[in-house]
Design an enzyme around this catalytic site. Structure first.
Site, PDB file in Angstrom:
ATOM      1  N   THR A 176       0.272   5.541  -0.217  1.00 28.94           N
ATOM      2  CA  THR A 176      -0.379   6.838  -0.278  1.00 28.94           C
ATOM      3  C   THR A 176       0.213   7.570  -1.452  1.00 28.94           C
ATOM      4  O   THR A 176       1.459   7.755  -1.469  1.00 28.94           O
ATOM      5  CB  THR A 176      -0.344   7.530   1.051  1.00 28.94           C
ATOM      6  OG1 THR A 176      -1.016   6.757   2.026  1.00 28.94           O
ATOM      7  CG2 THR A 176      -0.730   8.982   1.253  1.00 28.94           C
ATOM      8  N   GLY A 215       7.091  -2.214  -2.276  1.00 29.31           N
ATOM      9  CA  GLY A 215       6.433  -0.810  -2.420  1.00 29.31           C
ATOM     10  C   GLY A 215       6.934   0.129  -3.536  1.00 29.31           C
ATOM     11  O   GLY A 215       6.504  -0.103  -4.870  1.00 29.31           O
ATOM     12  N   PRO A 247       0.768  -1.190  -0.101  1.00 32.84           N
ATOM     13  CA  PRO A 247      -0.036  -0.148  -0.183  1.00 32.84           C
ATOM     14  C   PRO A 247       1.014   1.310   0.020  1.00 32.84           C
ATOM     15  O   PRO A 247       2.088   1.270   0.814  1.00 32.84           O
ATOM     16  CB  PRO A 247      -0.830  -0.087   1.356  1.00 32.84           C
ATOM     17  CG  PRO A 247      -0.184  -1.004   2.125  1.00 32.84           C
ATOM     18  CD  PRO A 247       0.677  -1.902   1.345  1.00 32.84           C
ATOM     19  N   TYR A 273      -0.796   4.615  12.970  1.00 32.98           N
ATOM     20  CA  TYR A 273      -1.872   5.052  12.695  1.00 32.98           C
ATOM     21  C   TYR A 273      -2.953   4.332  13.587  1.00 32.98           C
ATOM     22  O   TYR A 273      -2.549   4.053  14.745  1.00 32.98           O
ATOM     23  CB  TYR A 273      -2.328   4.946  11.361  1.00 32.98           C
ATOM     24  CG  TYR A 273      -1.545   5.686  10.193  1.00 32.98           C
ATOM     25  CD1 TYR A 273      -1.391   6.985  10.292  1.00 32.98           C
ATOM     26  CD2 TYR A 273      -0.547   4.894   9.303  1.00 32.98           C
ATOM     27  CE1 TYR A 273      -0.456   7.631   9.584  1.00 32.98           C
ATOM     28  CE2 TYR A 273       0.423   5.608   8.708  1.00 32.98           C
ATOM     29  CZ  TYR A 273       0.380   7.029   8.555  1.00 32.98           C
ATOM     30  OH  TYR A 273       1.295   7.530   7.949  1.00 32.98           O
ATOM     31  N   GLN A 291      -6.807  -0.658   1.344  1.00 31.03           N
ATOM     32  CA  GLN A 291      -6.350  -0.693   2.585  1.00 31.03           C
ATOM     33  C   GLN A 291      -7.125   0.195   3.240  1.00 31.03           C
ATOM     34  O   GLN A 291      -7.133   1.564   2.874  1.00 31.03           O
ATOM     35  CB  GLN A 291      -4.843  -0.294   2.552  1.00 31.03           C
ATOM     36  CG  GLN A 291      -4.354  -0.267   4.217  1.00 31.03           C
ATOM     37  CD  GLN A 291      -2.877   0.235   4.426  1.00 31.03           C
ATOM     38  OE1 GLN A 291      -2.618   1.208   3.956  1.00 31.03           O
ATOM     39  NE2 GLN A 291      -1.963  -0.388   4.846  1.00 31.03           N
ATOM     40  N   HIS A 306      -5.436  -1.270   8.071  1.00 31.42           N
ATOM     41  CA  HIS A 306      -4.185  -0.918   8.367  1.00 31.42           C
ATOM     42  C   HIS A 306      -3.827  -0.681   9.957  1.00 31.42           C
ATOM     43  O   HIS A 306      -4.171   0.249  10.568  1.00 31.42           O
ATOM     44  CB  HIS A 306      -3.799   0.634   7.787  1.00 31.42           C
ATOM     45  CG  HIS A 306      -2.537   1.206   7.774  1.00 31.42           C
ATOM     46  ND1 HIS A 306      -1.374   0.640   8.385  1.00 31.42           N
ATOM     47  CD2 HIS A 306      -2.168   2.139   6.913  1.00 31.42           C
ATOM     48  CE1 HIS A 306      -0.220   1.321   8.136  1.00 31.42           C
ATOM     49  NE2 HIS A 306      -0.694   2.221   7.240  1.00 31.42           N
ATOM     50  N   ARG A 320      -2.705  -5.392   8.228  1.00 35.54           N
ATOM     51  CA  ARG A 320      -1.396  -4.930   8.421  1.00 35.54           C
ATOM     52  C   ARG A 320      -0.728  -4.726   9.811  1.00 35.54           C
ATOM     53  O   ARG A 320      -1.177  -4.114  10.395  1.00 35.54           O
ATOM     54  CB  ARG A 320      -0.815  -4.053   7.368  1.00 35.54           C
ATOM     55  CG  ARG A 320       0.714  -3.894   7.070  1.00 35.54           C
ATOM     56  CD  ARG A 320       0.612  -2.957   6.032  1.00 35.54           C
ATOM     57  NE  ARG A 320       1.951  -3.072   5.082  1.00 35.54           N
ATOM     58  CZ  ARG A 320       2.836  -2.291   4.563  1.00 35.54           C
ATOM     59  NH1 ARG A 320       2.515  -0.900   4.455  1.00 35.54           N
ATOM     60  NH2 ARG A 320       3.636  -2.695   3.916  1.00 35.54           N
TER      61      ARG A 320
HETATM   62  C1  LIG Z   1       5.140   6.849  -1.148  1.00 37.01           C
HETATM   63  C2  LIG Z   1       4.996   5.846  -0.131  1.00 37.01           C
HETATM   64  C3  LIG Z   1       3.640   5.876   0.504  1.00 37.01           C
HETATM   65  C4  LIG Z   1       3.332   4.852   1.427  1.00 37.01           C
HETATM   66  N1  LIG Z   1       1.976   4.868   2.091  1.00 37.01           N
HETATM   67  C5  LIG Z   1       1.636   3.767   2.783  1.00 37.01           C
HETATM   68  C6  LIG Z   1       0.143   3.590   3.134  1.00 37.01           C
HETATM   69  O1  LIG Z   1      -0.673   4.203   2.821  1.00 37.01           O
HETATM   70  N2  LIG Z   1      -0.186   2.409   3.953  1.00 37.01           N
HETATM   71  C7  LIG Z   1       1.071   1.599   4.307  1.00 37.01           C
HETATM   72  O2  LIG Z   1       0.394   0.701   5.335  1.00 37.01           O
HETATM   73  N3  LIG Z   1       2.440   1.866   4.051  1.00 37.01           N
HETATM   74  C8  LIG Z   1       2.328   2.860   3.296  1.00 37.01           C
HETATM   75  N4  LIG Z   1       3.875   2.951   2.879  1.00 37.01           N
HETATM   76  C9  LIG Z   1       4.870   2.088   3.019  1.00 37.01           C
HETATM   77  C10 LIG Z   1       5.043   0.788   2.255  1.00 37.01           C
HETATM   78  O3  LIG Z   1       3.921   0.008   2.133  1.00 37.01           O
HETATM   79  C11 LIG Z   1       6.248  -0.251   2.445  1.00 37.01           C
HETATM   80  O4  LIG Z   1       6.001  -0.814   3.572  1.00 37.01           O
HETATM   81  C12 LIG Z   1       7.538   0.542   2.563  1.00 37.01           C
HETATM   82  O5  LIG Z   1       7.855   1.285   1.447  1.00 37.01           O
HETATM   83  C13 LIG Z   1       8.948  -0.393   2.370  1.00 37.01           C
HETATM   84  O6  LIG Z   1       8.659  -1.125   1.402  1.00 37.01           O
HETATM   85  P1  LIG Z   1       9.467  -1.204  -0.012  1.00 37.01           P
HETATM   86  O7  LIG Z   1      10.964  -0.952   0.570  1.00 37.01           O
HETATM   87  O8  LIG Z   1       9.258  -2.333  -0.879  1.00 37.01           O
HETATM   88  O9  LIG Z   1       8.931   0.294  -0.448  1.00 37.01           O
HETATM   89  C14 LIG Z   1       4.148   3.947   1.840  1.00 37.01           C
HETATM   90  C15 LIG Z   1       5.449   4.041   1.121  1.00 37.01           C
HETATM   91  C16 LIG Z   1       5.843   4.810   0.384  1.00 37.01           C
HETATM   92  C17 LIG Z   1       7.407   4.779  -0.286  1.00 37.01           C
END
Ligand SMILES: Cc1cc2nc3c(=O)[nH]c(=O)nc-3n(C[C@H](O)[C@H](O)[C@H](O)COP(=O)(O)O)c2cc1C
Length: 358
Positions: free
Chosen positions: A22, A306, A20, A175, A95, A170, A222
């Site tokens: 944002t 992500g 997920p 949060y 989510q 979430h 999560r």
């Molecule tokens: C731009 C951005 C927005 C994110 N928004 C959320 C979100 O809305 N909900 C959530 O659970 N995690 C959010 N995350 C965390 C990601 O889901 C993920 O756990 C984190 O980026 C680490 O994984 P990665 O290294 O594969 O990116 C966000 C991460 C990024 C980079």
């Protein structure tokens, strides 16, 4: 990574989930961006797409321009997303994210609601005038806590109406659900605060209400033990998370999406306690292929990625081919237009060379 997986009634073609993220590109009134159908459909080759955090109620909004799932117009907007993703062959969970204390009147017009009227030190939130300290939130009354549980269930019902294959709750990253689990921002003296059983109560009630509303085989959650997001303190995480995961296991939710921040011992213990699908996200992972392979070998059923999905709409194909990856431009992560959203290129596959005409 590329063997199919049965997730509830869904058959996923691979073990890679889009984590997920944002993107703060929704219209006023929390309607998803008109580009959201394209953005998500471009990523339909993920085993499972998990959307950006979506507020289950107006009070659940924290950041600017995040989408909701509590009005008919929002449902209609999401219906375009799910139809487009399904037409492209994909599967998508939404989510549900209530930000709790992580909000600001400059973003949402209201003082944020939280388990208690305390704020952690030094935590900031982005607002139209730049980063600002979190305001002191307003403590939720017990009626408001109960109403929030019902808001999650109502949003899950709307998620099904909007065509989602399921919802992810979430419970991570500081949060609302995570705030209830913590020791420093949940100081309640009622049945939602104090002992471990009381601090996990909100998470379990939300999960139960949502599972009763749409069926547990369409509900994931999560969690991010000990990640310290938003200044949360969890000194008893080694007792709290096993208790929480055991209680959630009794509800038979379809997956646990665990951010692997709790350390080796806690990760292994939670794997042992969780009978259903386990999705791992490793924020310390650097190379997506290596990270996914490592956790699948460890015992995860799926791995979520992500930033790699943000920048690579065709990530599974690239990993399969060992092809180079686009780099994410995080200066374009939040807000803005199609740039950094729907304009990351898929691989340009070379045309098959044709024999010269004779
Ligand atoms: C731009 C951005 C927005 C994110 N928004 C959320 C979100 O809305 N909900 C959530 O659970 N995690 C959010 N995350 C965390 C990601 O889901 C993920 O756990 C984190 O980026 C680490 O994984 P990665 O290294 O594969 O990116 C966000 C991460 C990024 C980079």
């Amino acid at each position: 990574m590329f063997t199919p997986f049965e997730l509830g009634s869904l058959r996923l073609p691979n073990r890679l989930a889009m984590a997920p993220m944002t993107r703060s590109r929704s219209y006023v009134d929390g309607i998803p961006s008109p580009l959201a159908p394209l953005y998500y459909a471009q990523r339909a080759s993920a085993g499972l797409i998990i959307t950006e955090g979506v507020q289950p109620s107006l009070a659940g909004q924290g950041y600017i321009n995040t989408p909701g799932l509590h009005t008919d117009q929002q449902v209609a907007g999401w219906r375009e997303v799910t139809d487009t993703v399904h037409a492209a062959g994909g599967r998508i969970f939404v989510q549900l994210m209530h930000a709790g204390m992580v909000g600001h009147p400059d973003n949402t017009g209201d003082i944020p609601l939280a388990p208690s009227a305390v704020r952690p030190d030094g935590v900031q939130i982005f607002t139209p005038s730049g980063p600002q300290d979190l305001p002191v939130p307003r403590e939720m009354t017990i009626e408001e806590v109960e109403a929030t549980v019902r808001d999650f269930a109502a949003a899950a019902r709307r998620a099904v109406e909007a065509g989602f294959d399921g919802v992810e709750l979430h419970g991570a990253n500081g949060y609302l659900i995570h705030q209830f689990l913590s020791q420093n921002v949940n100081l309640r003296g009622d049945r939602y605060g104090g002992s471990i059983d009381s601090r996990i109560r909100f998470a379990v009630e939300v999960a139960k209400a949502v599972a009763e509303e749409i069926g547990p085989d369409r509900v994931g959650i999560r969690l991010s033990p000990l990640n310290g997001a938003q200044g949360l303190v969890e000194e008893d995480a080694h007792e709290l998370y096993p208790a929480l995961v055991s209680a959630l296991a009794e509800l038979d939710l379809v997956y646990l999406h665990l951010i692997a921040t709790g350390g080796d011992e806690l990760n292994a213990r939670l794997r042992d306690l969780w009978p259903n699908a386990l999705v791992i996200n490793d924020p310390a992972g650097t190379d997506p292929a290596g990270t996914a392979a490592k956790w699948l070998e460890w015992g995860a059923d799926m791995v979520s990625l992500g930033k790699a999905f943000l920048a690579n709409p065709d990530l599974p194909l690239r990993l399969r081919l060992g092809a180079p990856l686009n780099e994410p431009d995080l200066s374009l992560a939040f807000g803005g237009d199609h740039r950094g959203y729907t304009d990351y290129p898929a691989l340009a596959l070379h045309p098959v060379p044709q024999p010269a005409a004779v």
